[in-house]
Design a protein around this motif. Structure first.
Motif, PDB file in Angstrom:
ATOM      1  N   THR A   1       2.442  15.934   0.396  1.00  0.00           N
ATOM      2  CA  THR A   1       1.163  15.522   0.360  1.00  0.00           C
ATOM      3  C   THR A   1       0.830  15.018  -0.976  1.00  0.00           C
ATOM      4  O   THR A   1      -0.239  14.171  -1.152  1.00  0.00           O
ATOM      5  CB  THR A   1       0.119  16.063   1.047  1.00  0.00           C
ATOM      6  OG1 THR A   1       0.076  17.645   0.347  1.00  0.00           O
ATOM      7  CG2 THR A   1       0.369  16.391   2.359  1.00  0.00           C
ATOM      8  N   ALA A   2       1.225  15.616  -2.121  1.00  0.00           N
ATOM      9  CA  ALA A   2       1.157  15.318  -3.499  1.00  0.00           C
ATOM     10  C   ALA A   2       1.736  13.974  -3.794  1.00  0.00           C
ATOM     11  O   ALA A   2       1.504  13.636  -5.081  1.00  0.00           O
ATOM     12  CB  ALA A   2       1.406  16.540  -4.493  1.00  0.00           C
ATOM     13  N   ALA A   3       2.862  13.608  -3.033  1.00  0.00           N
ATOM     14  CA  ALA A   3       3.369  12.280  -3.398  1.00  0.00           C
ATOM     15  C   ALA A   3       3.301  11.319  -2.520  1.00  0.00           C
ATOM     16  O   ALA A   3       4.023  10.411  -2.100  1.00  0.00           O
ATOM     17  CB  ALA A   3       5.041  12.872  -3.468  1.00  0.00           C
ATOM     18  N   ARG A   4       1.933  11.091  -1.903  1.00  0.00           N
ATOM     19  CA  ARG A   4       1.613  10.190  -1.108  1.00  0.00           C
ATOM     20  C   ARG A   4       1.606   8.670  -1.518  1.00  0.00           C
ATOM     21  O   ARG A   4       0.852   8.447  -2.753  1.00  0.00           O
ATOM     22  CB  ARG A   4       0.296  10.521  -0.346  1.00  0.00           C
ATOM     23  CG  ARG A   4       0.308  11.513   0.520  1.00  0.00           C
ATOM     24  CD  ARG A   4      -1.124  11.736   0.870  1.00  0.00           C
ATOM     25  NE  ARG A   4      -1.627  10.717   1.855  1.00  0.00           N
ATOM     26  CZ  ARG A   4      -2.642   9.748   1.459  1.00  0.00           C
ATOM     27  NH1 ARG A   4      -3.066   9.858   0.325  1.00  0.00           N
ATOM     28  NH2 ARG A   4      -3.058   8.908   2.491  1.00  0.00           N
ATOM     29  N   LEU A   5       2.436   7.710  -0.819  1.00  0.00           N
ATOM     30  CA  LEU A   5       2.202   6.303  -1.270  1.00  0.00           C
ATOM     31  C   LEU A   5       2.612   6.174  -2.852  1.00  0.00           C
ATOM     32  O   LEU A   5       1.905   5.062  -3.472  1.00  0.00           O
ATOM     33  CB  LEU A   5       0.718   5.800  -1.032  1.00  0.00           C
ATOM     34  CG  LEU A   5       0.136   5.871   0.365  1.00  0.00           C
ATOM     35  CD1 LEU A   5      -1.286   5.325   0.523  1.00  0.00           C
ATOM     36  CD2 LEU A   5       1.466   5.189   1.237  1.00  0.00           C
ATOM     37  N   LEU A   6       3.898   6.763  -3.302  1.00  0.00           N
ATOM     38  CA  LEU A   6       4.254   6.551  -4.602  1.00  0.00           C
ATOM     39  C   LEU A   6       4.992   5.297  -4.677  1.00  0.00           C
ATOM     40  O   LEU A   6       5.697   4.856  -3.714  1.00  0.00           O
ATOM     41  CB  LEU A   6       5.199   7.813  -5.095  1.00  0.00           C
ATOM     42  CG  LEU A   6       4.636   9.063  -5.225  1.00  0.00           C
ATOM     43  CD1 LEU A   6       5.626  10.282  -5.467  1.00  0.00           C
ATOM     44  CD2 LEU A   6       3.435   9.132  -6.231  1.00  0.00           C
ATOM     45  N   ARG A   7       4.943   4.673  -5.798  1.00  0.00           N
ATOM     46  CA  ARG A   7       5.617   3.492  -5.957  1.00  0.00           C
ATOM     47  C   ARG A   7       7.063   3.573  -6.188  1.00  0.00           C
ATOM     48  O   ARG A   7       7.788   4.891  -6.159  1.00  0.00           O
ATOM     49  CB  ARG A   7       5.349   2.850  -7.221  1.00  0.00           C
ATOM     50  CG  ARG A   7       4.000   2.318  -7.043  1.00  0.00           C
ATOM     51  CD  ARG A   7       3.178   1.495  -8.693  1.00  0.00           C
ATOM     52  NE  ARG A   7       1.914   1.127  -8.422  1.00  0.00           N
ATOM     53  CZ  ARG A   7       1.552  -0.202  -8.225  1.00  0.00           C
ATOM     54  NH1 ARG A   7       2.850  -0.886  -7.859  1.00  0.00           N
ATOM     55  NH2 ARG A   7       0.581  -0.658  -8.217  1.00  0.00           N
TER      56      ARG A   7
ATOM     57  N   ALA B   1      13.260   8.677  -8.457  1.00  0.00           N
ATOM     58  CA  ALA B   1      13.159   9.779  -7.333  1.00  0.00           C
ATOM     59  C   ALA B   1      13.246   9.205  -6.041  1.00  0.00           C
ATOM     60  O   ALA B   1      13.798   9.787  -5.136  1.00  0.00           O
ATOM     61  CB  ALA B   1      12.292  10.942  -7.871  1.00  0.00           C
ATOM     62  N   HIS B   2      12.502   8.271  -5.915  1.00  0.00           N
ATOM     63  CA  HIS B   2      12.251   7.636  -4.435  1.00  0.00           C
ATOM     64  C   HIS B   2      12.357   5.948  -4.803  1.00  0.00           C
ATOM     65  O   HIS B   2      11.484   5.345  -4.973  1.00  0.00           O
ATOM     66  CB  HIS B   2      10.636   8.053  -3.966  1.00  0.00           C
ATOM     67  CG  HIS B   2      10.495   9.432  -3.953  1.00  0.00           C
ATOM     68  ND1 HIS B   2      10.770  10.095  -2.942  1.00  0.00           N
ATOM     69  CD2 HIS B   2       9.664  10.056  -4.783  1.00  0.00           C
ATOM     70  CE1 HIS B   2      10.267  11.466  -3.177  1.00  0.00           C
ATOM     71  NE2 HIS B   2       9.801  11.509  -4.355  1.00  0.00           N
ATOM     72  N   PRO B   3      13.615   5.558  -4.511  1.00  0.00           N
ATOM     73  CA  PRO B   3      13.945   4.185  -4.534  1.00  0.00           C
ATOM     74  C   PRO B   3      13.062   3.194  -3.997  1.00  0.00           C
ATOM     75  O   PRO B   3      12.753   2.256  -4.361  1.00  0.00           O
ATOM     76  CB  PRO B   3      15.522   4.146  -4.434  1.00  0.00           C
ATOM     77  CG  PRO B   3      15.975   5.571  -4.627  1.00  0.00           C
ATOM     78  CD  PRO B   3      14.914   6.171  -4.217  1.00  0.00           C
ATOM     79  N   LEU B   4      12.727   3.549  -2.750  1.00  0.00           N
ATOM     80  CA  LEU B   4      11.939   2.639  -1.926  1.00  0.00           C
ATOM     81  C   LEU B   4      10.418   3.238  -1.909  1.00  0.00           C
ATOM     82  O   LEU B   4       9.821   2.626  -1.228  1.00  0.00           O
ATOM     83  CB  LEU B   4      12.552   2.726  -0.497  1.00  0.00           C
ATOM     84  CG  LEU B   4      13.973   1.946  -0.414  1.00  0.00           C
ATOM     85  CD1 LEU B   4      14.445   1.833   1.195  1.00  0.00           C
ATOM     86  CD2 LEU B   4      13.721   0.446  -1.029  1.00  0.00           C
ATOM     87  N   GLY B   5      10.062   4.199  -2.533  1.00  0.00           N
ATOM     88  CA  GLY B   5       8.664   4.673  -2.374  1.00  0.00           C
ATOM     89  C   GLY B   5       8.575   5.901  -1.494  1.00  0.00           C
ATOM     90  O   GLY B   5       9.564   6.264  -0.808  1.00  0.00           O
ATOM     91  N   THR B   6       7.286   6.276  -1.249  1.00  0.00           N
ATOM     92  CA  THR B   6       7.007   7.192  -0.358  1.00  0.00           C
ATOM     93  C   THR B   6       5.777   6.674   0.664  1.00  0.00           C
ATOM     94  O   THR B   6       5.194   5.746   0.437  1.00  0.00           O
ATOM     95  CB  THR B   6       6.426   8.581  -0.751  1.00  0.00           C
ATOM     96  OG1 THR B   6       5.325   8.436  -1.490  1.00  0.00           O
ATOM     97  CG2 THR B   6       7.796   9.076  -1.675  1.00  0.00           C
ATOM     98  N   ASP B   7       5.768   7.274   2.005  1.00  0.00           N
ATOM     99  CA  ASP B   7       4.675   6.627   2.738  1.00  0.00           C
ATOM    100  C   ASP B   7       3.630   7.667   2.699  1.00  0.00           C
ATOM    101  O   ASP B   7       3.492   8.438   1.901  1.00  0.00           O
ATOM    102  CB  ASP B   7       5.319   6.637   4.313  1.00  0.00           C
ATOM    103  CG  ASP B   7       5.722   8.370   4.635  1.00  0.00           C
ATOM    104  OD1 ASP B   7       5.358   9.078   4.177  1.00  0.00           O
ATOM    105  OD2 ASP B   7       6.408   8.592   5.867  1.00  0.00           O
ATOM    106  N   SER B   8       2.496   7.476   3.722  1.00  0.00           N
ATOM    107  CA  SER B   8       1.168   7.901   3.500  1.00  0.00           C
ATOM    108  C   SER B   8       1.273   9.539   3.728  1.00  0.00           C
ATOM    109  O   SER B   8       0.140  10.285   3.283  1.00  0.00           O
ATOM    110  CB  SER B   8       0.401   7.533   4.911  1.00  0.00           C
ATOM    111  OG  SER B   8       0.903   7.830   5.978  1.00  0.00           O
ATOM    112  N   LEU B   9       2.472  10.188   3.994  1.00  0.00           N
ATOM    113  CA  LEU B   9       2.484  11.576   4.109  1.00  0.00           C
ATOM    114  C   LEU B   9       3.563  12.223   3.091  1.00  0.00           C
ATOM    115  O   LEU B   9       3.795  13.475   2.972  1.00  0.00           O
ATOM    116  CB  LEU B   9       3.089  12.095   5.716  1.00  0.00           C
ATOM    117  CG  LEU B   9       2.244  11.651   6.829  1.00  0.00           C
ATOM    118  CD1 LEU B   9       3.314  12.228   7.906  1.00  0.00           C
ATOM    119  CD2 LEU B   9       1.070  12.339   6.700  1.00  0.00           C
TER     120      LEU B   9
END
Length: 579
Positions: free
Chosen positions: A361-367, A371-379
């Motif tokens: 939850t600390a990484a919600r909706l990251l660009r 670390a996250h090539p496509l980003g992260t979702d709302s969770l």
């Protein structure tokens, strides 16, 4: 079939009429049984629809059962409704017919707007082929990537982008509501662009065969203008594509639920879905009847237009067969197919190495980042991981449903007089409503969702098969083969199936992304794949509310759908080239 037999079939079209009656009656009966098929107490559903925050008591449920006569069973309600009394809504208490009339007028207006956009986009997609073919300069084949990209655009995602950019940011058109002509611009674009690309792509593949016919060469040699060739080539190829307007455009009336919700449009599709979820039987039955009558009327109009375009050659059995010429394939064909395959495999492999269910939850909706090539979702879940782990499931179910639908459409389209009425009735049935009916029997599952899509997804292929077979049977070489003693098996194997197969395959590949999205919509409503299972369509549905805030949450699955569609189309073109 001889001329007397053909005229007799036209004079007594009772098989098609009987099919309409039987299919319509079966559908309306199934809808009438929905509250009892679902396994949920209809009194409880109606009470929750009336007051979602109210805790039901036994006395309240008994009062609703007595008020709605639920203890009498489904047959009594069906007979009462068939008696001509549409009644009042179980939820709102308002008369049903005024609601249906208002919603139908809105949906028909929206359908006309989407039809205009569909025709414009289809014309743009095949404009190059028309211009070059009418001037006898058509030497290279088309990959069809443009049509594949546009046809694979999710309508609800396109609607969200148009509402946000053109409605909210730029303020060009209203982004919500339905009060005048300007309110229909954005939803018409969202509905018409993918449909127009699909129709245009099919027409673009048929036109080279018309420009290759002897009459076109003769007309060009005689100095007739290009407009003459273009006009007659369209008249020659449109009858084979025209039946696709029935399931593709007319179904927008009942199937535009997501777009109607995004733009807050009080249309018939939204009314059908809301009444089905609330088990508001009087509204649902009357809405279904309106959709059935619309489908039948549209089917009759399409059939009349086809016969008017083909004219006397169809009636006399003197219609030439369209043979696609051997055109030089584009040099980029292999590169496009290879590039799409390489990118898809890379995304899937990279995603499989990550955990798709890890919540942060600390990484919600990251660009997108390293670390996250496509980003992260709302969770806070990694979108690349969910994309990779959902690839095989998404592609496997979609290909399976498409194959079953195409095969069923082929078989039913081969008996057009018996299946015409059924095709017209089912073509306007929203897949969501079919999902609700099937889920009532099988329960919510990916198998039930696949069965629901197959139950309605065969209609485009049946309409296309029936149209192409009718033209093929009216050709001179079929009559010659019959006169030489050819049997039905020989005609089917050597003439009819080869004439239908390539066009049917192209249609199936163009509709592949649509199948993914329909399955996703059923899962989003709790009728299909259940969360947290990763699946491309579900990724789009879950992240659609965050398009404005975090657009990267939908770019990954949308791009993967586009790559899959382009790969399918270019792969079929490569296969045609090898043959």
């Amino acid at each position: 079939m001889t001329a007397p037999h053909r005229s007799a079939a036209r004079r007594f079209p009772w098989p098609a009429a009987l099919g309409r009656v039987v299919a319509g009656a079966a559908l309306l009966t199934a809808v009438g049984l929905l509250p009892w098929l679902s396994g949920t107490d209809p009194a409880l559903t109606v009470l929750r629809a009336r007051s979602a925050d109210q805790d039901p008591t036994a006395q309240q449920l008994d009062a609703i059962r007595a008020q709605l006569d639920l203890d009498q069973g489904p047959l009594a309600h069906l007979l009462h409704w068939l008696g001509g009394d549409a009644g009042v809504s179980w939820v709102s208490g308002e008369a049903v017919l005024p609601q249906i009339a208002t919603a139908l007028s809105v949906s028909l207006t929206l359908m006309l707007g989407a039809l205009v956009v569909t025709l414009v986009v289809a014309a743009l997609v095949c404009a190059r082929t028309i211009v070059l073919g009418s001037r006898r300069r058509l030497g290279r084949d088309r990959t069809g990537t443009t049509a594949a990209v546009l046809a694979s655009l999710p309508k609800f995602l396109l609607a969200s982008v148009l509402a946000t950019v053109c409605g909210v940011w730029w303020g060009w058109f209203p982004s919500s509501g339905w009060e005048g002509p300007q309110w229909m611009v954005l939803p018409s674009l969202a509905l018409g662009i993918p449909s127009g690309a699909m129709i245009g792509g099919m027409l673009d593949q048929s036109l080279p065969a018309a420009f290759h016919e002897p009459w076109a060469r003769t007309a060009h040699a005689c100095g007739l203008p290009p407009s003459y060739l273009a006009r007659n080539a369209l008249r020659r190829t449109l009858p084979g594509v025209l039946p696709q307007f029935l399931p593709t455009v007319v179904a927008l009336v009942g199937g535009a639920v997501a777009v109607e919700k995004i733009f807050n449009i009080p249309g018939l599709g939204r009314l059908a879905l809301d009444s089905a979820i609330a088990q508001d039987l009087p509204v649902l039955q009357t809405t279904t009847l309106a959709l059935v009558l619309l489908g039948v009327a549209a089917g009759v109009v399409v059939r009349l237009l086809r016969h008017a375009l083909l004219g006397r050659p169809l009636r006399d059995g003197a219609l030439p067969t369209l043979h696609r010429p051997r055109l030089v394939p584009p040099r980029s064909l292999r590169w496009i197919a290879g590039g799409c395959a390489l990118v898809l495999v890379g995304l899937v492999v990279a995603g499989l190495l990550r955990d798709p269910l890890h919540v942060d939850t600390a990484a919600r909706l990251l660009r997108p980042s390293a670390a996250h090539p496509l980003g992260t979702d709302s969770l806070g879940r990694d979108l690349l991981a969910r994309l990779g782990h959902g690839a095989l499931r998404t592609a496997g179910v979609a290909f399976g449903v498409t194959a079953v639908s195409a095969l069923a459409g082929l078989l039913l389209g081969m008996v057009p007089r018996a299946s015409a009425g059924l095709t017209e009735v089912v073509s306007t049935l929203p897949a969501v409503l079919a999902g609700l009916l099937i889920a009532g029997v099988t329960g919510p599952s990916v198998f039930g969702a696949a069965c629901a899509v197959c139950a309605v997804g065969w209609t485009p292929y049946a309409a296309q098969t029936a149209a192409l077979l009718e033209q093929e049977r009216a050709s001179g070489h079929i009559a010659a083969s019959v006169s030489l003693g050819a049997g039905r098996a020989h005609l089917l194997r050597r003439h009819l199936l080869p004439a239908v197969g390539p066009a049917l395959l192209r249609n199936a590949l163009l509709r592949l992304p649509t199948t993914v999205l329909v399955l996703a919509s059923l899962g989003f409503l709790g009728l299909g794949e259940q969360p947290p299972t990763p699946e491309w369509g579900r990724l789009l549905s879950e992240n659609q509310p965050y398009v404005e805030l975090a657009p990267w949450t939908v770019l990954g699955p949308a791009g993967a759908l586009i790559l899959l569609s382009v790969l399918a189309v270019t792969g079929s073109a490569l296969g045609r080239r090898e043959r």
